[in-house]
Write an enzyme that holds these catalytic residues in place. Structure first.
Site, short mmCIF file in Angstrom:
data_model
loop_
_atom_site.label_atom_id
_atom_site.label_comp_id
_atom_site.label_asym_id
_atom_site.label_seq_id
_atom_site.Cartn_x
_atom_site.Cartn_y
_atom_site.Cartn_z
N ARG A 1 0.85 -1.18 0.00
CA ARG A 1 0.00 0.00 0.00
C ARG A 1 0.89 1.24 0.00
O ARG A 1 1.90 1.29 0.73
CB ARG A 1 -0.93 0.05 1.22
CG ARG A 1 -2.05 -0.98 1.22
CD ARG A 1 -3.05 -0.75 0.10
NE ARG A 1 -4.16 -1.68 0.13
CZ ARG A 1 -4.17 -2.88 -0.46
NH1 ARG A 1 -3.09 -3.30 -1.11
NH2 ARG A 1 -5.23 -3.66 -0.39
N HIS B 1 -0.96 -0.31 -9.88
CA HIS B 1 -1.59 -1.21 -8.90
C HIS B 1 -2.10 -2.48 -9.59
O HIS B 1 -3.30 -2.81 -9.55
CB HIS B 1 -2.74 -0.52 -8.15
CG HIS B 1 -2.99 -1.14 -6.80
ND1 HIS B 1 -3.48 -0.43 -5.73
CD2 HIS B 1 -2.81 -2.41 -6.34
CE1 HIS B 1 -3.60 -1.23 -4.67
NE2 HIS B 1 -3.20 -2.43 -5.03
N GLU C 1 -4.70 7.02 -5.90
CA GLU C 1 -4.82 6.20 -7.11
C GLU C 1 -6.20 6.42 -7.74
O GLU C 1 -7.19 6.48 -7.01
CB GLU C 1 -4.64 4.72 -6.77
CG GLU C 1 -3.28 4.39 -6.16
CD GLU C 1 -3.15 2.92 -5.76
OE1 GLU C 1 -4.09 2.14 -6.06
OE2 GLU C 1 -2.13 2.56 -5.16
#
Length: 352
Positions: free
Chosen positions: A263, A318, A292
């Site tokens: 994260r 991601h 994000e």
């Protein structure tokens, strides 16, 4: 005639959910798809008009399908969605959801299990790509150049894992077995006994032929000071947030590589950006970020990494869990939970 259930499907960038939801009876379900992710409602940089835009988007819907943590649902947003009756998410944990607020409103929240070693594979791919300059050399060849800078070997080097849970252990095992890296580990409550148990679970001896522990627990300072590769594998919590900051980054060897597939907020982003701009370490390979998707004007996007003394930086959007079979299974489970909910049945993988 009954009014169709209004469903919003959020943040499915690859469109994997569409054939599944579109196969539902259109007389019973009115489905809308939103592939663009708005700024998080609870992000400090999100202006009020964008918050209102998010509410206007979501307010009409009875059911919302989400993908992981792409759209957070804090208490303030939940309170502004009077029509919401069911939230479908993926995985069996989603820290972006205020579960007590959902529970107080009587809104069921259902997850979806399934998955693979996708994040493990992605992390190893990032480590190798950073060590072998894959992205930089690919760009060089495609733009008329040739070799750029020498690569580095991982064989016999020191792999430092910040966290030795399921993912940390899986990546450490690969780096040890496949590339002969020595492994050191640290986390807040990690003991050598627990690390030995993880080595056994990974099918490795507790000690090597030289008598050194296969997964050797060290202090946080020793890990950041000595590791050639530092890979972050912690769960984001109030305790772990920002646990890697300027102090830890300053300790790292100038030849080291930092990898984060967990994260973004585990690392203080400004401190990391500053360290990389100054070329403090060889490279960083990142799959996660504070915000994000990354804004177009983000320093991550606009800085000329690897030039003028800056560190090399490898970025992916991601993608650690974005594997076709996994997403396919998650959306199948969402459809089943939607039908269970409408039939008054118990939901699978209820999150509270």
């Amino acid at each position: 005639m009954s009014v169709p259930v209004k469903i919003a499907v959020l943040d499915d960038y690859q469109g994997i959910s569409e054939p599944k939801f579109k196969a539902l009876d259109p007389a019973k379900y009115d489905i809308s798809f939103f592939k663009d992710t708005l700024l998080p409602y609870n992000h400090p940089e999100t202006p009020q008009d964008v918050k209102d835009q998010l509410v206007a988007r979501l307010e009409p819907f009875n059911v919302i399908s989400t993908m992981r943590e792409r759209t957070p649902f804090p208490r303030e947003l939940i309170a502004r969605l009077p029509n919401l009756k069911l939230l479908l998410t993926t995985g069996n944990r989603n820290l972006a959801l205020d579960l007590p607020a959902f529970q107080e409103r009587g809104i069921p929240v259902a997850g979806a299990v399934g998955g693979s070693d996708s994040t493990t594979e992605h992390c190893v791919a990032l480590i190798l790509a950073a060590a072998r300059n894959v992205a930089q050399d690919d760009l060089s060849v495609k733009t008329g150049g040739w070799q750029t800078v020498p690569t580095v070997s991982l064989s016999g080097k020191l792999f430092g894992t910040v966290g030795l849970g399921r993912l940390g252990m899986a990546v450490a095992r690969i780096m040890a077995v496949a590339f002969g890296m020595r492994v050191i580990a640290w986390s807040e409550n990690l003991t050598q006994e627990r690390a030995d148990e993880q080595a056994t679970k990974a099918g490795l001896p507790v000690e090597g032929k030289d008598g050194e522990k296969t997964f050797r627990v060290v202090s946080k300072e020793e890990l950041f000071r000595t590791a050639d590769v530092v890979s972050v594998h912690l769960v984001l919590s109030d305790r772990s947030r920002g646990g890697i900051a300027a102090r830890e980054l300053e300790m790292m060897k100038s030849t080291a590589i930092l990898v984060n597939t967990s994260r973004g907020p585990l690392v203080v982003e400004k401190d990391l950006l500053d360290a990389l701009e100054k070329g403090k370490i060889r490279a960083a390979a990142l799959d996660v970020f504070d915000l994000e998707p990354l804004p177009l004007d983000s320093r991550w996007r606009t800085t000329k990494w690897g030039q003028d003394g800056r560190s090399r930086v490898l970025l992916t959007p991601h993608m650690g869990y974005v594997e076709e079979a996994t997403l396919d299974a998650w959306y199948d489970e969402q459809i089943k939970n939607l039908q269970r909910w409408e039939g008054g049945e118990e939901l699978a993988q209820s999150l509270y």
